[in-house]
Design a protein around this motif. Sequence first.
Motif, PDB file in Angstrom:
ATOM      1  N   MET A   1       0.846  -1.185   0.000  1.00  7.72           N
ATOM      2  CA  MET A   1       0.000   0.000   0.000  1.00  7.72           C
ATOM      3  C   MET A   1       0.883   1.236   0.000  1.00  7.72           C
ATOM      4  O   MET A   1       1.816   1.352   0.770  1.00  7.72           O
ATOM      5  CB  MET A   1      -0.836  -0.041   1.268  1.00  7.72           C
ATOM      6  CG  MET A   1      -1.619   1.211   1.517  1.00  7.72           C
ATOM      7  SD  MET A   1      -2.673   0.982   2.937  1.00  7.72           S
ATOM      8  CE  MET A   1      -1.501   0.845   4.243  1.00  7.72           C
ATOM      9  N   ARG A   2       0.596   2.097  -0.890  1.00 10.79           N
ATOM     10  CA  ARG A   2       1.379   3.313  -0.943  1.00 10.79           C
ATOM     11  C   ARG A   2       0.409   4.478  -0.944  1.00 10.79           C
ATOM     12  O   ARG A   2      -0.506   4.530  -1.741  1.00 10.79           O
ATOM     13  CB  ARG A   2       2.229   3.309  -2.226  1.00 10.79           C
ATOM     14  CG  ARG A   2       3.279   4.362  -2.240  1.00 10.79           C
ATOM     15  CD  ARG A   2       4.207   4.133  -3.397  1.00 10.79           C
ATOM     16  NE  ARG A   2       5.102   3.011  -3.187  1.00 10.79           N
ATOM     17  CZ  ARG A   2       6.102   3.011  -2.343  1.00 10.79           C
ATOM     18  NH1 ARG A   2       6.324   4.036  -1.584  1.00 10.79           N
ATOM     19  NH2 ARG A   2       6.885   1.961  -2.244  1.00 10.79           N
ATOM     20  N   ILE A  38      13.523   9.485  10.461  1.00  7.34           N
ATOM     21  CA  ILE A  38      12.275   8.886   9.964  1.00  7.34           C
ATOM     22  C   ILE A  38      11.542   8.114  11.072  1.00  7.34           C
ATOM     23  O   ILE A  38      10.360   8.331  11.288  1.00  7.34           O
ATOM     24  CB  ILE A  38      12.543   8.036   8.707  1.00  7.34           C
ATOM     25  CG1 ILE A  38      12.956   8.976   7.560  1.00  7.34           C
ATOM     26  CG2 ILE A  38      11.318   7.230   8.319  1.00  7.34           C
ATOM     27  CD1 ILE A  38      13.433   8.278   6.316  1.00  7.34           C
ATOM     28  N   GLN A  42       7.816   8.908  12.452  1.00  2.00           N
ATOM     29  CA  GLN A  42       6.798   7.850  12.417  1.00  2.00           C
ATOM     30  C   GLN A  42       6.194   7.640  13.797  1.00  2.00           C
ATOM     31  O   GLN A  42       4.992   7.464  13.948  1.00  2.00           O
ATOM     32  CB  GLN A  42       7.411   6.540  11.913  1.00  2.00           C
ATOM     33  CG  GLN A  42       7.597   6.530  10.399  1.00  2.00           C
ATOM     34  CD  GLN A  42       8.438   5.359   9.912  1.00  2.00           C
ATOM     35  OE1 GLN A  42       9.304   4.860  10.640  1.00  2.00           O
ATOM     36  NE2 GLN A  42       8.212   4.938   8.685  1.00  2.00           N
ATOM     37  N   TYR A  77       8.161  12.133   2.052  1.00  2.27           N
ATOM     38  CA  TYR A  77       7.548  10.817   2.131  1.00  2.27           C
ATOM     39  C   TYR A  77       6.030  10.929   2.241  1.00  2.27           C
ATOM     40  O   TYR A  77       5.504  11.762   2.969  1.00  2.27           O
ATOM     41  CB  TYR A  77       8.098  10.045   3.330  1.00  2.27           C
ATOM     42  CG  TYR A  77       9.554   9.718   3.171  1.00  2.27           C
ATOM     43  CD1 TYR A  77       9.970   8.668   2.367  1.00  2.27           C
ATOM     44  CD2 TYR A  77      10.531  10.486   3.792  1.00  2.27           C
ATOM     45  CE1 TYR A  77      11.304   8.372   2.199  1.00  2.27           C
ATOM     46  CE2 TYR A  77      11.882  10.202   3.639  1.00  2.27           C
ATOM     47  CZ  TYR A  77      12.262   9.142   2.838  1.00  2.27           C
ATOM     48  OH  TYR A  77      13.579   8.852   2.665  1.00  2.27           O
ATOM     49  N   GLN A  79       3.966   9.071   3.618  1.00  2.17           N
ATOM     50  CA  GLN A  79       3.341   8.606   4.851  1.00  2.17           C
ATOM     51  C   GLN A  79       2.981   9.747   5.811  1.00  2.17           C
ATOM     52  O   GLN A  79       2.008   9.642   6.558  1.00  2.17           O
ATOM     53  CB  GLN A  79       4.303   7.638   5.559  1.00  2.17           C
ATOM     54  CG  GLN A  79       3.696   6.948   6.755  1.00  2.17           C
ATOM     55  CD  GLN A  79       4.711   6.130   7.531  1.00  2.17           C
ATOM     56  OE1 GLN A  79       5.918   6.237   7.330  1.00  2.17           O
ATOM     57  NE2 GLN A  79       4.228   5.296   8.434  1.00  2.17           N
ATOM     58  N   ALA A 133      -1.922   3.670  -3.511  1.00  4.49           N
ATOM     59  CA  ALA A 133      -1.527   2.934  -4.698  1.00  4.49           C
ATOM     60  C   ALA A 133      -1.148   1.524  -4.298  1.00  4.49           C
ATOM     61  O   ALA A 133      -0.003   1.223  -4.060  1.00  4.49           O
ATOM     62  CB  ALA A 133      -0.377   3.626  -5.400  1.00  4.49           C
TER      63      ALA A 133
ATOM     64  N   ASP B 189      11.205  -2.735  -0.059  1.00  8.20           N
ATOM     65  CA  ASP B 189      10.377  -1.553  -0.303  1.00  8.20           C
ATOM     66  C   ASP B 189       9.604  -1.778  -1.592  1.00  8.20           C
ATOM     67  O   ASP B 189       9.710  -1.013  -2.544  1.00  8.20           O
ATOM     68  CB  ASP B 189      11.264  -0.306  -0.417  1.00  8.20           C
ATOM     69  CG  ASP B 189      10.422   0.964  -0.452  1.00  8.20           C
ATOM     70  OD1 ASP B 189       9.508   1.076   0.365  1.00  8.20           O
ATOM     71  OD2 ASP B 189      10.686   1.835  -1.305  1.00  8.20           O
ATOM     72  N   GLU B 190       8.852  -2.853  -1.607  1.00 11.86           N
ATOM     73  CA  GLU B 190       8.132  -3.235  -2.818  1.00 11.86           C
ATOM     74  C   GLU B 190       7.169  -2.122  -3.212  1.00 11.86           C
ATOM     75  O   GLU B 190       6.255  -1.800  -2.468  1.00 11.86           O
ATOM     76  CB  GLU B 190       7.355  -4.504  -2.519  1.00 11.86           C
ATOM     77  CG  GLU B 190       6.677  -5.102  -3.696  1.00 11.86           C
ATOM     78  CD  GLU B 190       6.133  -6.473  -3.304  1.00 11.86           C
ATOM     79  OE1 GLU B 190       6.441  -7.425  -4.006  1.00 11.86           O
ATOM     80  OE2 GLU B 190       5.428  -6.587  -2.289  1.00 11.86           O
ATOM     81  N   GLY B 191       7.398  -1.535  -4.359  1.00 10.91           N
ATOM     82  CA  GLY B 191       6.647  -0.340  -4.681  1.00 10.91           C
ATOM     83  C   GLY B 191       5.710  -0.432  -5.855  1.00 10.91           C
ATOM     84  O   GLY B 191       4.778   0.351  -5.967  1.00 10.91           O
ATOM     85  N   TYR B 228      15.040  -3.068   4.753  1.00 10.47           N
ATOM     86  CA  TYR B 228      14.301  -1.825   4.538  1.00 10.47           C
ATOM     87  C   TYR B 228      12.917  -2.197   4.043  1.00 10.47           C
ATOM     88  O   TYR B 228      12.731  -2.549   2.882  1.00 10.47           O
ATOM     89  CB  TYR B 228      15.034  -0.950   3.523  1.00 10.47           C
ATOM     90  CG  TYR B 228      14.392   0.404   3.299  1.00 10.47           C
ATOM     91  CD1 TYR B 228      14.625   1.456   4.174  1.00 10.47           C
ATOM     92  CD2 TYR B 228      13.568   0.640   2.213  1.00 10.47           C
ATOM     93  CE1 TYR B 228      14.057   2.697   3.976  1.00 10.47           C
ATOM     94  CE2 TYR B 228      12.986   1.879   2.004  1.00 10.47           C
ATOM     95  CZ  TYR B 228      13.233   2.905   2.895  1.00 10.47           C
ATOM     96  OH  TYR B 228      12.661   4.140   2.686  1.00 10.47           O
ATOM     97  N   ARG B 230       8.666  -1.554   3.797  1.00 11.94           N
ATOM     98  CA  ARG B 230       7.655  -0.501   3.769  1.00 11.94           C
ATOM     99  C   ARG B 230       6.826  -0.517   5.037  1.00 11.94           C
ATOM    100  O   ARG B 230       6.386  -1.565   5.477  1.00 11.94           O
ATOM    101  CB  ARG B 230       6.710  -0.740   2.589  1.00 11.94           C
ATOM    102  CG  ARG B 230       7.392  -0.812   1.300  1.00 11.94           C
ATOM    103  CD  ARG B 230       6.423  -1.201   0.226  1.00 11.94           C
ATOM    104  NE  ARG B 230       5.323  -0.252   0.179  1.00 11.94           N
ATOM    105  CZ  ARG B 230       4.306  -0.374  -0.654  1.00 11.94           C
ATOM    106  NH1 ARG B 230       4.260  -1.392  -1.473  1.00 11.94           N
ATOM    107  NH2 ARG B 230       3.356   0.517  -0.672  1.00 11.94           N
ATOM    108  N   GLY B 272      10.363   1.981   5.895  1.00 11.46           N
ATOM    109  CA  GLY B 272      10.307   3.056   4.907  1.00 11.46           C
ATOM    110  C   GLY B 272       9.061   3.882   5.144  1.00 11.46           C
ATOM    111  O   GLY B 272       8.156   3.479   5.870  1.00 11.46           O
TER     112      GLY B 272
END
Lengths: 173, 591
Positions: A1-2, A38, A42, A77, A79, A133, B189-191, B228, B230, B272
């Motif tokens: 999930m982005r 970071i 977070q 970022y 997030q 995304a 960091d699978e994007g 690293y 996500r 990340g």
Amino acid sequence: MRISRKKISLQAVETPDVNISLINPIIQKYQGKKGNLIPVLQGVQSLYGYVPREAFIRLNEEMGLKLNEMYGVATFYAQFRLSPVGKHIIKVCHGTACHVQNATKITEALVTELGVKDGHTTEDGLFTLESVACLGCCSLAPVMMVDNETFGSLTGKKAARVIKELRRKETQP
Amino acid sequence: MKKQIIVGLGSCGIAAGAGKVYARAQSLIEAGNTDVLLKQTSCIGMCYKEPLVEVVDDRGHYLYGSVDVKKLEEIFEKHIRNGEVIDEYVVESDVIQGHESHYFAGQVKIALRNCGYMDPESIEEAEQRQAYEAIRKIATEHVSSEEVIQTVLDSGLRGRGGGGFPTGLKWRFAHNSQSDEKYIICNADEGDPGAFMDRSLLEGDPHAILEGMIIGAYAMNATSGVIYCRAEYPLAIKRLNIALQQAREKGYLGKNILGIEGFDLDIIVKEGAGAFVCGEETALIASVEGERGMPRKRPPFPAERGLWNKPTNINNVETFANIPYILLHGADAYNKYGTEKSKGTKVFALTGKVKHGGLVEVPMGVSIREIIFDLGGGIQENKKFKAVQLGGPSGGCIPESLIDTKVDYDSVNATGAIMGSGGMVVMDETTCMVDMARFFLNFTQEESCGKCTFCRIGTKRMLEILTRITQGKGKEGDIELLQELSQQIKDGSLCGLGQTAPNPVLTTIKYFRDEYEAHINDKRCPAINCKALLTYEVIAENCTGCTVCAVKCPSSCIDGSRKEIHFINQELCIKCGECFAGCNFEAIRVY
């Protein structure tokens, strides 16, 4: 999930009622460790749901982190959020698989249902609508996630119904 | 033997409701003195049949698909209590013929060897499935680091994150760098939107990743490890931390590991914060250091100067997952699969308009047709296959005419797409290729870090042109302009993101130029997808004058009274499609 980059405001907002002493354990944990910026941010976000302006100032005073560097990282970022969010966060997946299965329709239906634009919070502070995304459950596309629950194989109507139901629960005494 | 009931609790299983199924199983066991052992496992890759529940009894195992709470109760009642197998729900079994056995039959599971076959939170179960045996073999047989590297080289393993660089060679560079401190990093960091094999591996078999890293660290004398991952993969992070703690307790991490004098290593997880560009090595390093994840110029390569300016080696999750297998079974056991230049197997995330979406691991060199039609079961609703998108935002669309292309690095590259991390999104005739190109450009444009001018501004201009085309405002010369900009962005970008960002546009122009031309010249979207280019019309002979469309129309642009043929005012039409969806007599046409 982005989380998709639809930033409403890059301005850290002033919210004076924030209890800033909550971040003390984070300061203690990461004080003096290299590469800590970071994880610190977070940690702060997990406390408040966003990174309040006061937290930046406090981190600067206590840990010597530079304001401009923190701001640079926080805005780089996806997030990090700089303003408060609603009680429930709705994340509509716009990954490739969901896009192919018409995720746009889901967002459109939710925009109508909630009366806010994508990336915004309803006036009553109940819901924040976001695009992400890829939630990684591509075979259930199109998908949305409300807080920690995932809803798959959606239609616009189905998505709106989930929100209606949640709002009913919230507004009932 | 005590019966076992195993619930698949990977992220996608949970999304499909596996959590509720697990909870119900727990309460059933507590309530009804049932002599059965409840266990959890992770994703077995059969996403289209989630939630999956496996029952193991003294005859063998039975995998039940699409199990909701009701079906679970039935399984308890019949299978657990009375030993009656419910055939119609069984998707796979070693005893009877399951309905979906072919889904597994066509696969060779090396990277995914343990995913879905064990409890990922139990190191004992992992050890029963040969976890840490490769590093133990290295320790007991005194295999030198040089020999380890040679084995990896001989296996032909290439970077599974998308680059395809030979892993053994990368390790040798890091090995040859002289330093008292070295880092080994796992890129989790699978994007790519549409790829989730790394998540499944991390959730399903974290020990394989750790062992791969430990072997890598031994080969190059690395002193610290970083994963690293996500932040958006909370379950993966949780299971990694559990696995790390277990590995420390068992002495697979720590000082003088397995008695190898001077071999000290610890691994930590770094979260990340959401930036696609951090999949690029130098950007990832900047992010681990707590900075904005922006790439820098290479050389110096990370193998000379990486994290904290020390020699650093970065491999992808799937790459590491293959390593223990290769070291334990030998290079030949791995390179017997695959083609001349692409050895072994590759995991693909099969999604989109395919019937059986999920994770598949196949030998390199099988054709795309076999993956989509044999394993994937073909296209949903039996529509016409149009294209498959490989490699995510850096990849390209492969058209039907090239569906027999073999999946190996070189054949895929020859089409203009890339192997990438293995996302395979299937599209049918209703997918507009111009819109797909716009979708990916939108993604890369948002994710561009802004360092290189061509990537920052060039992608923005390309996106504007593509948006214009999909809105019916395309101009003559737009295609050529897109091609020119693409070339400049490729040439003028420092990292992989910019260098590959134009690929989705270039491949769609190459294979679907007619669709671009239809949008630009005829103001028409052949896939009937781009809203601004659609026209809705009443088919007079089918219209019964029921008024449903007029009532549904939100912009009140449909005229006509009861029992009369209706008419859509094109100037007021907002092309929402409500009339089309609402009509019961197929009296609305869209083109």
